[in-house]
Design a protein around this motif. Sequence first.
Motif, PDB file in Angstrom:
ATOM      1  N   SER A   1     -61.205  37.924 -61.254  1.00 22.64           N
ATOM      2  CA  SER A   1     -60.656  39.049 -60.493  1.00 22.64           C
ATOM      3  C   SER A   1     -59.919  40.070 -61.355  1.00 22.64           C
ATOM      4  CB  SER A   1     -59.712  38.536 -59.399  1.00 22.64           C
ATOM      5  OG  SER A   1     -58.725  37.667 -59.925  1.00 22.64           O
ATOM      6  N   PHE A   2     -59.883  39.856 -62.693  1.00 27.56           N
ATOM      7  CA  PHE A   2     -59.162  40.787 -63.569  1.00 27.56           C
ATOM      8  C   PHE A   2     -60.013  41.171 -64.775  1.00 27.56           C
ATOM      9  CE2 PHE A   2     -55.900  38.412 -61.289  1.00 27.56           C
ATOM     10  CZ  PHE A   2     -55.110  39.450 -60.805  1.00 27.56           C
ATOM     11  N   ASP A   3     -59.774  42.390 -65.250  1.00 29.03           N
ATOM     12  CA  ASP A   3     -60.431  42.884 -66.457  1.00 29.03           C
ATOM     13  C   ASP A   3     -59.579  42.671 -67.698  1.00 29.03           C
ATOM     14  OD1 ASP A   3     -62.687  44.237 -65.038  1.00 29.03           O
ATOM     15  OD2 ASP A   3     -61.042  45.464 -64.237  1.00 29.03           O
ATOM     16  N   LEU A   4     -58.266  42.634 -67.506  1.00 28.89           N
ATOM     17  CA  LEU A   4     -57.332  42.532 -68.620  1.00 28.89           C
ATOM     18  C   LEU A   4     -56.146  41.675 -68.209  1.00 28.89           C
ATOM     19  CD1 LEU A   4     -56.322  43.644 -71.475  1.00 28.89           C
ATOM     20  CD2 LEU A   4     -55.119  45.394 -70.152  1.00 28.89           C
ATOM     21  N   ILE A   5     -55.737  40.761 -69.089  1.00 26.10           N
ATOM     22  CA  ILE A   5     -54.506  39.993 -68.900  1.00 26.10           C
ATOM     23  C   ILE A   5     -53.535  40.386 -69.999  1.00 26.10           C
ATOM     24  CG2 ILE A   5     -53.448  37.696 -68.929  1.00 26.10           C
ATOM     25  CD1 ILE A   5     -56.053  36.589 -67.799  1.00 26.10           C
ATOM     26  N   PHE A   6     -52.318  40.747 -69.593  1.00 27.70           N
ATOM     27  CA  PHE A   6     -51.252  41.099 -70.528  1.00 27.70           C
ATOM     28  C   PHE A   6     -50.182  40.019 -70.419  1.00 27.70           C
ATOM     29  CE2 PHE A   6     -47.472  43.247 -72.055  1.00 27.70           C
ATOM     30  CZ  PHE A   6     -47.944  43.949 -73.160  1.00 27.70           C
ATOM     31  N   HIS A   7     -50.018  39.255 -71.488  1.00 32.24           N
ATOM     32  CA  HIS A   7     -49.178  38.042 -71.449  1.00 32.24           C
ATOM     33  C   HIS A   7     -48.167  38.073 -72.602  1.00 32.24           C
ATOM     34  CE1 HIS A   7     -48.005  33.944 -70.797  1.00 32.24           C
ATOM     35  NE2 HIS A   7     -48.654  33.461 -71.826  1.00 32.24           N
TER      36      HIS A   7
ATOM     37  N   GLU B   1     -56.425  28.718 -67.086  1.00 31.70           N
ATOM     38  CA  GLU B   1     -56.286  29.528 -65.886  1.00 31.70           C
ATOM     39  C   GLU B   1     -56.576  31.002 -66.174  1.00 31.70           C
ATOM     40  OE1 GLU B   1     -54.924  28.475 -62.167  1.00 31.70           O
ATOM     41  OE2 GLU B   1     -56.705  27.798 -63.262  1.00 31.70           O
ATOM     42  N   CYS B   2     -56.172  31.469 -67.354  1.00 30.90           N
ATOM     43  CA  CYS B   2     -56.483  32.849 -67.732  1.00 30.90           C
ATOM     44  C   CYS B   2     -57.995  33.050 -67.795  1.00 30.90           C
ATOM     45  CB  CYS B   2     -55.855  33.184 -69.077  1.00 30.90           C
ATOM     46  SG  CYS B   2     -54.068  33.459 -69.013  1.00 30.90           S
ATOM     47  N   ALA B   3     -58.694  32.093 -68.380  1.00 32.17           N
ATOM     48  CA  ALA B   3     -60.154  32.200 -68.471  1.00 32.17           C
ATOM     49  C   ALA B   3     -60.786  32.214 -67.088  1.00 32.17           C
ATOM     50  CB  ALA B   3     -60.707  31.046 -69.302  1.00 32.17           C
ATOM     51  N   ARG B   4     -60.217  31.475 -66.164  1.00 29.65           N
ATOM     52  CA  ARG B   4     -60.787  31.410 -64.809  1.00 29.65           C
ATOM     53  C   ARG B   4     -60.641  32.741 -64.078  1.00 29.65           C
ATOM     54  NH1 ARG B   4     -58.948  30.926 -59.867  1.00 29.65           N
ATOM     55  NH2 ARG B   4     -56.780  30.492 -60.495  1.00 29.65           N
ATOM     56  N   VAL B   5     -59.489  33.374 -64.172  1.00 29.76           N
ATOM     57  CA  VAL B   5     -59.254  34.580 -63.374  1.00 29.76           C
ATOM     58  C   VAL B   5     -59.756  35.849 -64.065  1.00 29.76           C
ATOM     59  CG1 VAL B   5     -57.262  33.513 -62.262  1.00 29.76           C
ATOM     60  CG2 VAL B   5     -56.902  35.019 -64.236  1.00 29.76           C
ATOM     61  N   LEU B   6     -60.146  35.741 -65.335  1.00 27.02           N
ATOM     62  CA  LEU B   6     -60.623  36.904 -66.078  1.00 27.02           C
ATOM     63  C   LEU B   6     -62.142  37.023 -65.937  1.00 27.02           C
ATOM     64  CD1 LEU B   6     -59.336  39.060 -67.981  1.00 27.02           C
ATOM     65  CD2 LEU B   6     -60.019  37.599 -69.890  1.00 27.02           C
ATOM     66  N   ARG B   7     -62.611  38.245 -65.804  1.00 25.42           N
ATOM     67  CA  ARG B   7     -64.053  38.484 -65.730  1.00 25.42           C
ATOM     68  C   ARG B   7     -64.694  38.286 -67.102  1.00 25.42           C
ATOM     69  NH1 ARG B   7     -62.175  43.374 -62.283  1.00 25.42           N
ATOM     70  NH2 ARG B   7     -62.304  42.466 -60.177  1.00 25.42           N
ATOM     71  N   ALA B   8     -65.962  37.932 -67.118  1.00 27.37           N
ATOM     72  CA  ALA B   8     -66.688  37.766 -68.378  1.00 27.37           C
ATOM     73  C   ALA B   8     -66.615  39.062 -69.178  1.00 27.37           C
ATOM     74  CB  ALA B   8     -68.139  37.398 -68.106  1.00 27.37           C
ATOM     75  N   GLY B   9     -66.287  38.939 -70.442  1.00 20.06           N
ATOM     76  CA  GLY B   9     -66.127  40.110 -71.291  1.00 20.06           C
ATOM     77  C   GLY B   9     -64.756  40.739 -71.209  1.00 20.06           C
ATOM     78  N   GLY B  10     -63.909  40.220 -70.321  1.00 27.81           N
ATOM     79  CA  GLY B  10     -62.554  40.743 -70.186  1.00 27.81           C
ATOM     80  C   GLY B  10     -61.682  40.362 -71.365  1.00 27.81           C
ATOM     81  N   THR B  11     -60.517  40.984 -71.439  1.00 26.49           N
ATOM     82  CA  THR B  11     -59.632  40.827 -72.598  1.00 26.49           C
ATOM     83  C   THR B  11     -58.299  40.215 -72.198  1.00 26.49           C
ATOM     84  OG1 THR B  11     -60.630  42.778 -73.628  1.00 26.49           O
ATOM     85  CG2 THR B  11     -58.523  42.039 -74.508  1.00 26.49           C
ATOM     86  N   MET B  12     -57.791  39.326 -73.037  1.00 24.17           N
ATOM     87  CA  MET B  12     -56.455  38.765 -72.864  1.00 24.17           C
ATOM     88  C   MET B  12     -55.621  39.121 -74.083  1.00 24.17           C
ATOM     89  SD  MET B  12     -55.219  34.808 -72.291  1.00 24.17           S
ATOM     90  CE  MET B  12     -55.926  34.212 -73.840  1.00 24.17           C
ATOM     91  N   LEU B  13     -54.482  39.765 -73.864  1.00 22.13           N
ATOM     92  CA  LEU B  13     -53.533  40.090 -74.914  1.00 22.13           C
ATOM     93  C   LEU B  13     -52.322  39.185 -74.753  1.00 22.13           C
ATOM     94  CD1 LEU B  13     -53.636  44.007 -74.670  1.00 22.13           C
ATOM     95  CD2 LEU B  13     -55.239  42.458 -75.811  1.00 22.13           C
ATOM     96  N   ALA B  14     -51.983  38.438 -75.800  1.00 23.26           N
ATOM     97  CA  ALA B  14     -50.912  37.440 -75.683  1.00 23.26           C
ATOM     98  C   ALA B  14     -49.911  37.569 -76.814  1.00 23.26           C
ATOM     99  CB  ALA B  14     -51.501  36.028 -75.675  1.00 23.26           C
ATOM    100  N   GLY B  15     -48.624  37.529 -76.475  1.00 25.21           N
ATOM    101  CA  GLY B  15     -47.555  37.456 -77.462  1.00 25.21           C
ATOM    102  C   GLY B  15     -47.096  36.009 -77.577  1.00 25.21           C
ATOM    103  N   LEU B  16     -46.914  35.533 -78.804  1.00 25.96           N
ATOM    104  CA  LEU B  16     -46.654  34.115 -79.028  1.00 25.96           C
ATOM    105  C   LEU B  16     -45.530  33.919 -80.047  1.00 25.96           C
ATOM    106  CD1 LEU B  16     -50.424  33.276 -79.344  1.00 25.96           C
ATOM    107  CD2 LEU B  16     -48.998  32.733 -77.368  1.00 25.96           C
TER     108      LEU B  16
END
Length: 258
Positions: free
Chosen positions: A124-130, A146-161
């Motif tokens: 349900s999302f194109d981009l995750i900002f974490h 869970e991020c992989a599940r809710v993100l569309r294929a080809g979508g992007t996840m940006l994560a601060g660690l």
Amino acid sequence: MDIRTYNREAWDRAVAEGDRWTIPVSREAIARAREGDWHIILTPRKPVPRSWFPVELEGLDVLCLASGGGQQAPILAAAGATVTVFDNSPAQLGQDRLVAEREGLSIRTVEGDMRDLSALADASFDLIFHPVSNCFVENVRPVWRECARVLRAGGTMLAGLANPVGFCFDVDQEKKGELVIRYGIPYSDKTSLTDQERRRYTDKGEALQFGHTLEDQIGGQIDAGFSLIGYYDDLASEGELVAKYMPTFFATRARKNA
């Protein structure tokens, strides 16, 4: 100790005390974002490169994960994205609603545990900002799944660690200007400290933290179905001794595999 409940109360308290990560973004910043002039952070200092975002945010479905506080989500909404904020702290979510009402923005807020996004639909999302926040949960791998599940294929996840090395040093010795290795990784405020040591945080109602291994932070993303396509280091806030010698935070850009 129920870490989720304890940390929820700690962050609610941080809002009441005006912690820097709970102060809503200004009217001026929102006005600039509406004109296309904006930046946000995943880590304490360094802005996320604009090249990490799509050129056009209009209509983009964005999940700001564990990102309450009225800071990043309103900027992205003002820039045109359709934004959902998911956070464990009701008071932090309240800061996002405050800015949304003040600025006439549409922001959806959802309270919950970042390891369980069952309130959100698959793909349900194109981009995750974490931004840096999964140091407040004991196990980070469910977050990536869970991020992989809710993100569309080809979508992007940006994560601060958080660099786990920052959790290795004796806090009391660091205050004296010395870096003394005392704790191993993975690190846990819950199990690595004695009851007396833990009280340096619990007596002040501060959130408890966990230093995850790089295998879980980076390898966990890969195992969940992401490919890493970007990386940068960042330093902690001024005054932290270890930051004189090494980056204490980092950010990753990951794409969900088809």
